[in-house]
Design a protein around this motif. Structure first.
Motif, PDB file in Angstrom:
ATOM      1  N   ILE A  29       2.941  -4.888   5.975  1.00  0.00           N
ATOM      2  CA  ILE A  29       2.743  -4.264   7.287  1.00  0.00           C
ATOM      3  C   ILE A  29       2.497  -2.762   7.135  1.00  0.00           C
ATOM      4  N   PHE A  30       3.271  -2.120   6.257  1.00  0.00           N
ATOM      5  CA  PHE A  30       3.120  -0.673   6.040  1.00  0.00           C
ATOM      6  C   PHE A  30       1.716  -0.339   5.545  1.00  0.00           C
ATOM      7  N   PHE A  31       1.249  -1.053   4.504  1.00  0.00           N
ATOM      8  CA  PHE A  31      -0.072  -0.744   3.954  1.00  0.00           C
ATOM      9  C   PHE A  31      -1.187  -1.124   4.929  1.00  0.00           C
ATOM     10  N   SER A  32      -0.948  -2.124   5.750  1.00  0.00           N
ATOM     11  CA  SER A  32      -1.949  -2.474   6.756  1.00  0.00           C
ATOM     12  C   SER A  32      -2.110  -1.334   7.767  1.00  0.00           C
ATOM     13  N   LEU A  33      -0.985  -0.755   8.188  1.00  0.00           N
ATOM     14  CA  LEU A  33      -1.046   0.370   9.116  1.00  0.00           C
ATOM     15  C   LEU A  33      -1.740   1.573   8.474  1.00  0.00           C
ATOM     16  N   VAL A  34      -1.428   1.818   7.195  1.00  0.00           N
ATOM     17  CA  VAL A  34      -2.093   2.912   6.480  1.00  0.00           C
ATOM     18  C   VAL A  34      -3.599   2.675   6.430  1.00  0.00           C
ATOM     19  N   PHE A  35      -3.985   1.425   6.147  1.00  0.00           N
ATOM     20  CA  PHE A  35      -5.412   1.108   6.070  1.00  0.00           C
ATOM     21  C   PHE A  35      -6.102   1.338   7.414  1.00  0.00           C
ATOM     22  N   VAL A  36      -5.456   0.926   8.492  1.00  0.00           N
ATOM     23  CA  VAL A  36      -6.042   1.111   9.829  1.00  0.00           C
ATOM     24  C   VAL A  36      -6.264   2.593  10.116  1.00  0.00           C
ATOM     25  N   VAL A  37      -5.334   3.439   9.663  1.00  0.00           N
ATOM     26  CA  VAL A  37      -5.472   4.885   9.897  1.00  0.00           C
ATOM     27  C   VAL A  37      -6.544   5.485   9.005  1.00  0.00           C
ATOM     28  N   ASP A  49     -21.436   7.196  -0.164  1.00  0.00           N
ATOM     29  CA  ASP A  49     -21.088   5.840  -0.610  1.00  0.00           C
ATOM     30  C   ASP A  49     -21.765   4.851   0.336  1.00  0.00           C
ATOM     31  N   ARG A  50     -23.070   4.655   0.129  1.00  0.00           N
ATOM     32  CA  ARG A  50     -23.879   3.886   1.075  1.00  0.00           C
ATOM     33  C   ARG A  50     -23.408   2.435   1.212  1.00  0.00           C
ATOM     34  N   HIS A  51     -22.787   1.905   0.192  1.00  0.00           N
ATOM     35  CA  HIS A  51     -22.301   0.522   0.255  1.00  0.00           C
ATOM     36  C   HIS A  51     -20.840   0.439   0.697  1.00  0.00           C
ATOM     37  N   LEU A  52     -20.219   1.597   0.974  1.00  0.00           N
ATOM     38  CA  LEU A  52     -18.801   1.628   1.349  1.00  0.00           C
ATOM     39  C   LEU A  52     -17.962   0.832   0.349  1.00  0.00           C
ATOM     40  N   ALA A  53     -18.248   1.047  -0.943  1.00  0.00           N
ATOM     41  CA  ALA A  53     -17.622   0.254  -2.006  1.00  0.00           C
ATOM     42  C   ALA A  53     -16.112   0.450  -2.042  1.00  0.00           C
ATOM     43  N   LEU A  54     -15.657   1.693  -1.910  1.00  0.00           N
ATOM     44  CA  LEU A  54     -14.218   1.945  -1.973  1.00  0.00           C
ATOM     45  C   LEU A  54     -13.503   1.279  -0.807  1.00  0.00           C
ATOM     46  N   LEU A  55     -14.091   1.368   0.382  1.00  0.00           N
ATOM     47  CA  LEU A  55     -13.493   0.734   1.559  1.00  0.00           C
ATOM     48  C   LEU A  55     -13.428  -0.778   1.366  1.00  0.00           C
ATOM     49  N   ARG A  56     -14.479  -1.363   0.837  1.00  0.00           N
ATOM     50  CA  ARG A  56     -14.485  -2.803   0.591  1.00  0.00           C
ATOM     51  C   ARG A  56     -13.384  -3.207  -0.387  1.00  0.00           C
ATOM     52  N   CYS A  57     -13.245  -2.434  -1.468  1.00  0.00           N
ATOM     53  CA  CYS A  57     -12.239  -2.765  -2.482  1.00  0.00           C
ATOM     54  C   CYS A  57     -10.825  -2.651  -1.917  1.00  0.00           C
ATOM     55  N   LEU A  58     -10.583  -1.622  -1.112  1.00  0.00           N
ATOM     56  CA  LEU A  58      -9.265  -1.467  -0.510  1.00  0.00           C
ATOM     57  C   LEU A  58      -8.962  -2.600   0.465  1.00  0.00           C
ATOM     58  N   PHE A  59      -9.967  -2.999   1.234  1.00  0.00           N
ATOM     59  CA  PHE A  59      -9.773  -4.122   2.161  1.00  0.00           C
ATOM     60  C   PHE A  59      -9.456  -5.400   1.385  1.00  0.00           C
ATOM     61  N   LEU A  60     -10.189  -5.649   0.286  1.00  0.00           N
ATOM     62  CA  LEU A  60      -9.941  -6.858  -0.497  1.00  0.00           C
ATOM     63  C   LEU A  60      -8.541  -6.828  -1.110  1.00  0.00           C
ATOM     64  N   THR A 108     -13.287 -14.777   0.320  1.00  0.00           N
ATOM     65  CA  THR A 108     -13.270 -13.414   0.859  1.00  0.00           C
ATOM     66  C   THR A 108     -13.877 -12.423  -0.123  1.00  0.00           C
ATOM     67  N   ALA A 109     -13.592 -12.586  -1.419  1.00  0.00           N
ATOM     68  CA  ALA A 109     -14.174 -11.697  -2.430  1.00  0.00           C
ATOM     69  C   ALA A 109     -15.693 -11.820  -2.445  1.00  0.00           C
ATOM     70  N   GLY A 110     -16.192 -13.026  -2.220  1.00  0.00           N
ATOM     71  CA  GLY A 110     -17.640 -13.209  -2.155  1.00  0.00           C
ATOM     72  C   GLY A 110     -18.254 -12.480  -0.977  1.00  0.00           C
ATOM     73  N   LYS A 111     -17.602 -12.565   0.180  1.00  0.00           N
ATOM     74  CA  LYS A 111     -18.121 -11.920   1.378  1.00  0.00           C
ATOM     75  C   LYS A 111     -17.996 -10.395   1.320  1.00  0.00           C
ATOM     76  N   VAL A 112     -16.898  -9.903   0.754  1.00  0.00           N
ATOM     77  CA  VAL A 112     -16.600  -8.463   0.834  1.00  0.00           C
ATOM     78  C   VAL A 112     -17.241  -7.672  -0.300  1.00  0.00           C
ATOM     79  N   VAL A 113     -17.136  -8.163  -1.532  1.00  0.00           N
ATOM     80  CA  VAL A 113     -17.652  -7.390  -2.673  1.00  0.00           C
ATOM     81  C   VAL A 113     -18.746  -8.129  -3.441  1.00  0.00           C
ATOM     82  N   GLY A 114     -19.131  -9.321  -2.988  1.00  0.00           N
ATOM     83  CA  GLY A 114     -20.195 -10.054  -3.663  1.00  0.00           C
ATOM     84  C   GLY A 114     -19.768 -10.740  -4.933  1.00  0.00           C
ATOM     85  N   PHE A 115     -18.473 -11.065  -5.055  1.00  0.00           N
ATOM     86  CA  PHE A 115     -17.969 -11.745  -6.261  1.00  0.00           C
ATOM     87  C   PHE A 115     -18.304 -13.228  -6.161  1.00  0.00           C
ATOM     88  N   LYS A 116     -19.254 -13.670  -6.979  1.00  0.00           N
ATOM     89  CA  LYS A 116     -19.716 -15.056  -6.959  1.00  0.00           C
ATOM     90  C   LYS A 116     -19.601 -15.656  -8.357  1.00  0.00           C
TER      91      LYS A 116
END
Length: 342
Positions: A29-37, A49-60, A108-116
Motif C-alpha cells: 500500500i505504501f509503495f502504491s501511494l508513492v507510485f501514484v504521487v 524518455d519517449r518510451h517512458l521506460a522507467l515508468l513502465r519498469c516501476l509499474f511492473l 503483464t510483462a508482455g503488455k508493459v515492457v514487451g517481454f515475450k
C-alpha cells in the motif's frame, strides 16, 4: 525446479519471516501511494524518455509486488482450510497459485515492457511416470521466471525447487515453496557441503509428477563475468581449462557436481537441456531500462533425453554436461549472428 544466481545474503530468521508476511500488504500500500504521487512527475520525462521506460519498469515492479502479496493472502486462506496441511489437494492448490501468478506476471510483462517468449520447435516435458530434471543456461533478465512459467503452464508438474536462501526474504514465494517441500540453499558462508547435499536430498524425493530446474553455471552469464572467469583460471595456471571456457563465449563454465548428485539420486528422471537467447546483453538495470520496450523476444530451445540415455557416473556426467554446453554455446552463437545480420 531450481532458481539461483541471487546475491549472498543471510536468510532471515523464522520470526522475521513471520513479520514480513504480516507487514507486506502494508508495504504494498505504501509503495502504491508513492507510485501514484511520483508517476505524474515521471510523465514529464517524456521528452527525454519517449518510451517512458522507467515508468513502465516501476509499474511492473509494483505489479509483481502485489502478485507476491496475493500469494501470501492465498497461502493464509489455504492454511485456514487445512490447518495441518494435510488436505488431499494441498500440493495441487499451491501449484495452481504459482501457475496463476506466473501467468499474470508474464501477461503483464508482455503488455508493459514487451517481454515475450518464443519456443523453437516442440518442447517435450518428459515421459509419464518419470520425474523431469531441467538443466538450463542462465542469462538475461527474468530467464528463470520464464522457464518456470513454461514448465508450470505446459508440464503441469509439481515444483520441488532448490533455490538460494536469500529468497526467504520474499514472503509470497517463500510461503508457497516451503509448503511444497522446497530446499533453500544456505549462503556460501558456513554452508560447507550442504549445498550439494540439499540437491541430492531433494532429488531422492522426486515423484513422477515433479519438475526440478537447475542452472549449473551457478549465476547469470554476463560478458564481464565470462572474461573474469577466464582471467582467474589463467592466473591460477589452469590454462587448458581457461582455453576451454574462452572457446565458449556465450556460457559460463557448467559445474557438474549438482547435476551428478541429481543423476545419482534420481536416475529415473528424464532430463531436458534448455538453451535460450534474445536478451543476453541486458546484464543490469540500466541496459534493461534502456531496452524497454523489448524488441527481441526470449527464444527457448529444449531437448529432452530419456533417463536411460543420460549417464549417472559422476565422471561421465561431467563429460556429458560439457558436451551439452558446447551445443548450448553453439546454438546461442548461431542465433546471435543471425540477429546481427538481420
Amino acid at each position: 525446479m531450481k532458481i539461483t544466481s541471487l546475491p549472498s545474503l543471510p536468510a532471515p530468521p523464522y520470526w522475521l519471516r513471520l513479520v514480513l508476511q504480516a507487514i507486506v500488504p502494508f508495504v504494498g500500500i505504501f509503495f502504491s501511494l508513492v507510485f501514484v504521487v511520483v508517476a505524474p512527475f515521471m510523465l514529464l520525462l517524456w521528452p527525454w524518455d519517449r518510451h517512458l521506460a522507467l515508468l513502465r519498469c516501476l509499474f511492473l515492479a509494483l505489479y509483481v509486488m502485489w502478485e507476491d502479496i496475493g500469494l501470501v493472502v492465498e497461502c493464509w486462506y489455504l492454511r485456514l482450510r487445512s490447518p495441518r496441511g494435510n488436505s488431499p489437494t494441498w500440493d495441487e492448490d499451491h501449484l495452481a497459485l504459482i501457475r496463476q501468478a506466473l501467468n499474470n506476471i508474464m501477461f503483464t510483462a508482455g503488455k508493459v515492457v514487451g517481454f515475450k517468449v518464443d519456443v523453437e520447435g516442440i518442447i517435450t516435458v518428459g515421459r509419464p511416470g518419470h520425474p523431469l530434471v531441467v538443466i538450463s543456461r542462465h542469462a538475461g533478465p527474468a530467464d528463470s521466471l520464464a522457464i518456470a512459467w513454461l514448465l508450470a503452464s505446459t508440464a503441469g508438474r509439481i515444483p520441488r525447487i532448490v533455490l538460494a536462501d536469500v529468497m526467504l526474504w520474499d514472503p509470497g514465494i517463500a510461503m508457497v515453496l516451503q509448503r511444497l517441500d522446497s530446499y533453500f540453499v544456505p549462503s556460501r558462508s558456513g554452508a560447507g557441503d550442504d549445498r550439494s547435499r540439499g540437491v541430492a536430498e531433494l532429488a531422492s524425493t522426486l515423484s513422477d509428477k515433479d519438475a526440478m530446474l537447475i542452472f549449473p553455471e551457478g549465476r547469470n552469464w554476463a560478458p564481464d563475468r565470462h572474461e573474469g572467469l577466464v582471467e582467474r583460471l589463467r592466473a591460477r595456471g589452469e590454462h587448458a581449462r581457461a582455453d576451454r571456457v574462452a572457446s565458449r563465449p556465450w556460457v559460463l563454465e557448467a559445474r557438474s557436481r549438482g547435476v551428478a548428485a541429481i543423476r545419482e539420486n534420481a536416475p529415473e528422471a528424464d532430463v531436458m537441456v534448455v538453451a535460450h537467447t534474445g536478451l543476453d546483453m541486458l546484464t543490469g538495470p540500466g541496459p534493461v531500462i534502456r531496452a524497454v520496450p523489448f524488441r527481441n523476444r526470449l527464444l527457448f530451445r529444449g531437448i529432452t533425453y530419456r533417463s536411460e540415455d543420460v549417464p549417472t557416473d559422476p565422471d561421465e556426467v561431467a563429460s556429458w554436461l560439457d558436451a551439452e554446453w558446447d551445443e548450448v554455446n553453439g546454438w546461442v552463437d548461431a542465433h546471435v549472428r543471425q540477429r546481427e545480420q538481420s
